[in-house]
Design a protein around this motif. Structure first.
Motif, short mmCIF file in Angstrom:
data_model
loop_
_atom_site.label_atom_id
_atom_site.label_comp_id
_atom_site.label_asym_id
_atom_site.label_seq_id
_atom_site.Cartn_x
_atom_site.Cartn_y
_atom_site.Cartn_z
N TYR A 14 14.75 0.16 -10.52
CA TYR A 14 14.29 0.24 -8.93
C TYR A 14 13.88 1.67 -8.73
CZ TYR A 14 15.45 0.73 -3.94
OH TYR A 14 15.33 1.01 -2.49
N ILE A 15 14.18 2.73 -9.40
CA ILE A 15 13.54 4.08 -9.15
C ILE A 15 12.38 4.10 -10.05
CG2 ILE A 15 13.98 6.46 -9.88
CD1 ILE A 15 17.03 5.94 -10.18
N PHE A 16 12.01 3.49 -11.27
CA PHE A 16 10.97 3.61 -11.81
C PHE A 16 9.92 2.82 -11.32
CE2 PHE A 16 8.34 0.65 -14.78
CZ PHE A 16 7.62 1.65 -15.61
N ARG A 17 10.20 1.55 -10.70
CA ARG A 17 9.09 0.89 -10.09
C ARG A 17 8.97 1.30 -8.66
NH1 ARG A 17 5.23 -0.41 -10.44
NH2 ARG A 17 5.51 -0.84 -12.65
N GLY A 18 9.93 1.68 -7.90
CA GLY A 18 9.73 2.46 -6.74
C GLY A 18 8.58 3.39 -6.48
N ALA A 19 9.03 4.45 -7.75
CA ALA A 19 8.32 5.64 -7.67
C ALA A 19 6.92 5.38 -8.08
CB ALA A 19 8.83 6.73 -8.66
N ASN A 20 6.79 4.43 -9.16
CA ASN A 20 5.35 4.19 -9.56
C ASN A 20 4.68 3.49 -8.68
OD1 ASN A 20 4.91 5.62 -12.09
ND2 ASN A 20 6.24 3.69 -13.10
N SER A 21 5.15 2.60 -7.72
CA SER A 21 4.42 1.76 -6.79
C SER A 21 4.12 2.56 -5.73
CB SER A 21 5.18 0.70 -6.32
OG SER A 21 5.32 -0.41 -7.39
N GLN A 22 5.15 3.66 -5.54
CA GLN A 22 4.75 4.59 -3.98
C GLN A 22 3.57 5.29 -4.37
OE1 GLN A 22 7.90 7.65 -2.95
NE2 GLN A 22 8.07 6.08 -1.29
N LYS A 23 3.48 6.14 -5.75
CA LYS A 23 2.34 6.95 -6.07
C LYS A 23 1.12 6.01 -6.02
CE LYS A 23 2.10 8.90 -10.25
NZ LYS A 23 0.95 8.43 -10.52
N ASN A 24 1.07 5.13 -6.56
CA ASN A 24 -0.22 4.11 -6.78
C ASN A 24 -0.85 3.67 -5.29
OD1 ASN A 24 -0.11 4.22 -9.63
ND2 ASN A 24 0.90 2.44 -9.92
N THR A 25 0.06 3.28 -4.73
CA THR A 25 -0.10 2.86 -3.39
C THR A 25 -0.72 4.12 -2.61
OG1 THR A 25 1.69 1.14 -2.98
CG2 THR A 25 0.65 1.99 -1.21
N PHE A 26 -0.18 5.28 -2.59
CA PHE A 26 -0.69 6.27 -2.06
C PHE A 26 -1.99 6.90 -2.51
CE2 PHE A 26 -0.90 11.05 -1.63
CZ PHE A 26 -0.53 11.30 -0.22
N ARG A 27 -2.35 6.66 -3.86
CA ARG A 27 -3.50 7.35 -4.30
C ARG A 27 -4.64 6.16 -4.22
NH1 ARG A 27 -2.92 11.51 -4.27
NH2 ARG A 27 -2.38 13.11 -5.89
N LYS A 28 -4.24 4.87 -4.00
CA LYS A 28 -5.22 3.97 -3.52
C LYS A 28 -5.74 3.95 -1.97
CE LYS A 28 -4.52 0.85 -7.42
NZ LYS A 28 -3.68 -0.42 -7.68
N ASN A 29 -4.55 4.13 -0.98
CA ASN A 29 -5.03 3.97 0.35
C ASN A 29 -3.96 4.99 0.93
OD1 ASN A 29 -5.38 3.43 2.78
ND2 ASN A 29 -4.86 1.34 2.95
N PRO A 30 -4.02 6.21 1.29
CA PRO A 30 -3.08 7.16 1.74
C PRO A 30 -2.48 6.48 3.06
CG PRO A 30 -4.89 8.51 1.09
CD PRO A 30 -5.23 6.95 0.98
N SER A 31 -3.50 5.77 3.74
CA SER A 31 -2.99 5.45 5.07
C SER A 31 -2.30 3.90 5.24
CB SER A 31 -4.25 5.39 6.13
OG SER A 31 -5.54 5.38 5.57
N ASP A 32 -2.12 3.46 4.01
CA ASP A 32 -1.46 2.14 3.99
C ASP A 32 0.16 2.45 4.59
OD1 ASP A 32 0.80 0.39 2.58
OD2 ASP A 32 -0.87 -0.28 1.36
N PRO A 33 0.46 1.34 5.36
CA PRO A 33 1.87 1.61 6.35
C PRO A 33 2.88 2.12 5.39
CG PRO A 33 0.58 -0.52 6.65
CD PRO A 33 -0.17 0.22 5.68
N ARG A 34 3.16 1.43 4.10
CA ARG A 34 4.19 1.81 3.14
C ARG A 34 4.40 3.30 2.80
NH1 ARG A 34 2.70 -2.61 -1.20
NH2 ARG A 34 0.63 -2.07 -0.12
N VAL A 35 3.22 3.98 3.01
CA VAL A 35 3.24 5.52 2.52
C VAL A 35 2.75 6.28 3.39
CG1 VAL A 35 3.23 4.99 -0.06
CG2 VAL A 35 1.06 5.34 1.32
N ALA A 36 2.42 5.82 4.75
CA ALA A 36 1.34 6.70 5.67
C ALA A 36 2.61 7.81 6.35
CB ALA A 36 0.86 5.99 6.82
N GLY A 37 3.82 7.21 6.25
CA GLY A 37 4.81 8.18 7.14
C GLY A 37 5.17 9.20 6.16
N LEU A 38 4.93 9.36 5.01
CA LEU A 38 5.35 10.19 3.95
C LEU A 38 4.89 11.74 4.27
CD1 LEU A 38 5.70 8.15 0.69
CD2 LEU A 38 7.68 8.87 2.26
N GLU A 39 5.68 12.79 3.84
CA GLU A 39 5.12 14.04 3.99
C GLU A 39 4.39 14.51 2.75
OE1 GLU A 39 7.54 18.25 4.78
OE2 GLU A 39 8.65 16.61 4.98
#
Ligand code: NDP
Ligand SMILES: CC(C)=CCC[C@@H](C)[C@H]1CC=C2C3=C(CC[C@@]21C)[C@@]1(C)CC[C@H](O)C(C)(C)[C@@H]1CC3
Length: 479
Positions: free
Chosen positions: A363-388
């Motif tokens: 859960y941690i491995f996949r969550g962390a890797n997916s969060q960074k990959n999503t953010f690097r591909k598109n920082p305004s993706d709703p799944r990561v847009a709210g992060l500081e």
């Protein structure tokens, strides 16, 4: 001709360290293979019986290895089936669709066969390489081919006995391949060279690798090796080890006979105890299930490997060639090898706890890797847009909340928790099955230090600010 003597600081202890590792890594791998099948199964100390030289080499192993490499290369070149691509697209979510449609590479309504491609990071000359995305398909087709082979009577039961010669052949392949890569890099333009691995010292450069993305036409050697022959070989072999118990009993052999044939039944052997049912033990099911999940996940999220430092920073030399082709399949399967010769009892309540540990790690491995990959591909993706985030001078941002606000390498933490879960089914009577956890901790601590160095160079003050706000590297409040 490429220029020699880049100013990148030497890693891995320089030429001396590189030379030592080139001897130590294969020696450790053979030690582990022998220790797993020996009675005492000691991690430290020599195995009681050293094999005769002829046990380390066989033409059949060479043939099997070359067939395996050929099969994986063919699957790498195979277009992805439309139905497959659609399924991956739906299950994989919007990220993959967005990426592929944006680049005009995915149109499930076009032809039944299409080679789905992803683009790598920007290179020194501002170009981007394209990579096929069909790794999960390759895993499934490999499993089908092996299954067909076995039902057609291929003597795959010999695999267990061929493990040592197979490891020799894989090691030899890694040496020859690295030499060819080194020679190829002599003709590569400067823009194709890796930041490290071009010190001018042949031993160091041979070890680290000179060229960043060596290709034969569009066939990317490093990307292919990183995810295909070794990773798929690892789970195929580990699963095969799991099924070997069934195989032994179907052939009418007892455990005792099986272990003798496999060379494990020696005085003091722990390997004659609990495997009598002829089907894989619960411990073996768990180890295989966890590792299959890990490899399946890596191939399902194949394009994420394009942002790892192996692909973006490290050259392709002996370290990765040996790591990918020999080290991964023959040492990452150590727990399965150990259980094959030293079956361990495992009760359901303990098995449930271990499953929970693996699930938390995943859960941690996949969550962390997916969060960074999503953010690097598109920082305004709703799944990561709210992060500081912290802004950097390069225009890229660094996440400072979510998984990446907990520690600076949450994905390593998850990976390490999974590593623990892979060893626990082997019990606590031996240290040997915990080798992966020990090695992996050392690898990730060293890797983390290398990555920090690179990030400091890339992001300067912004990275320092990130380190101030997220002080722990891998384990919260500990490290
Ligand atoms: N099983 C095995 O043998 C191994 C497994 N692994 C696994 O592979 C995976 C990838 O590992 P690896 O390539 O080492 O490293 P990471 O995936 O952690 O990538 C590190 C990069 O992420 C970016 N980054 C770091 N911090 C942040 C942040 N706060 N916000 C946004 N981006 C950030 C930086 O690159 P940038 O800013 O340029 O994007 C940095 O260079 C991990 O899950 C690891 O556990 C790794 C090695 C061996
Ligand atoms: C000491 C030694 C032999 C060094 C070589 C290290 C390699 C074995 C590893 C370096 C980075 C790796 C990665 C994976 C496997 C091990 C190696 C090659 C990986 C493919 C495993 C599956 C993961 O999901 C991953 C895709 C994130 C990962 C990428 C890095």
């Amino acid at each position: 001709m490429a220029p020699q003597g880049s100013r990148a600081p030497l890693e891995f202890g320089g030429p001396l360290g590189a030379a030592a590792l080139m001897l130590l890594l294969p020696a450790t791998m053979f030690h582990l293979l022998l220790a797993a099948r020996s009675g005492p199964a000691r991690l430290l100390g020599l195995p009681p019986h050293l094999p005769a030289p002829e046990a380390l080499w066989s033409p059949a192993a060479l043939l099997l290895w070359l067939t395996w490499l050929g099969l994986q290369a063919a699957l790498y070149l195979l277009p992805a089936r439309k139905v497959w691509t659609c399924l991956r697209t739906r299950v994989g979510g919007g990220l993959r669709v967005g990426l592929s449609e944006e680049k005009g590479t995915l149109n499930p309504n076009q032809s039944p066969l299409c080679l789905q491609m992803a683009e790598g990071q920007e290179l020194k000359d501002k170009s981007r390489l394209r990579y096929p995305i069909n790794g999960f398909q390759a895993l499934v087709l490999t499993a089908l081919s092996v299954g067909l082979g076995v039902s057609a009577g291929l003597p795959l039961g010999m695999l267990t006995e061929m493990l040592l010669p197979l490891a020799s052949v894989a090691t030899l392949t890694a040496f020859i391949f690295s030499l060819l890569l080194y020679l190829k890099a002599l003709m590569a333009p400067a823009s194709a060279l890796a930041p490290g691995g071009n010190s001018g010292n042949p031993i160091y450069d041979f070890f680290l690798g000179r060229e960043l993305n060596p290709r034969i036409g569009s066939f990317d050697c490093k990307y292919f090796c990183e995810l295909r022959p070794g990773l798929i070989g690892w789970v195929c072999w580990a699963c095969w080890a799991g099924l070997s118990g069934t195989w032994a009993s179907r052939r009418g052999g007892t455990d005792e006979q099986f272990l003798c044939r496999a060379g494990a039944h020696q005085p003091g052997s722990a390997g004659t105890g609990s495997r009598t049912s002829g089907s894989p033990s619960l411990a073996m099911w768990l180890v295989n299930g966890f590792q299959l999940l890990y490899v399946g996940d890596a191939l399902w999220h194949e394009e994420a490997v394009l942002t790892t430092m192996d692909i973006t920073h490290d050259g392709f030399g002996f370290m990765l060639a040996f790591g990918d082709l020999a080290w991964v399949p023959f040492t990452y399967s150590l727990q399965a090898q150990f259980l094959l010769y030293h079956p361990q009892p495992l009760e359901l309540p303990m098995a449930s706890v271990i499953c929970l540990v693996n699930a938390v790690g995943y859960y941690i491995f996949r969550g962390a890797n997916s969060q960074k990959n999503t953010f690097r591909k598109n920082p305004s993706d709703p799944r990561v847009a709210g992060l500081e985030t912290i802004a950097t001078a390069t225009g890229r941002q660094l996440l400072v909340s979510g998984w990446w606000g907990m520690v600076r390498h949450p994905n390593y933490l998850g990976d390490l928790i999974m590593a623990l879960a892979w060893s626990l089914p082997c019990g606590v009577s031996h240290l040997l099955p915990y080798f992966y956890l020990l090695y992996f901790t050392a690898l990730l601590v060293h890797r983390e230090a290398r990555d920090e160095q690179q990030c400091l160079q890339k992001y300067g003050l912004a990275w320092r600010e990130y380190c101030r706000r997220v002080p722990y590297r891998i384990v919260p409040y500990i490290y």
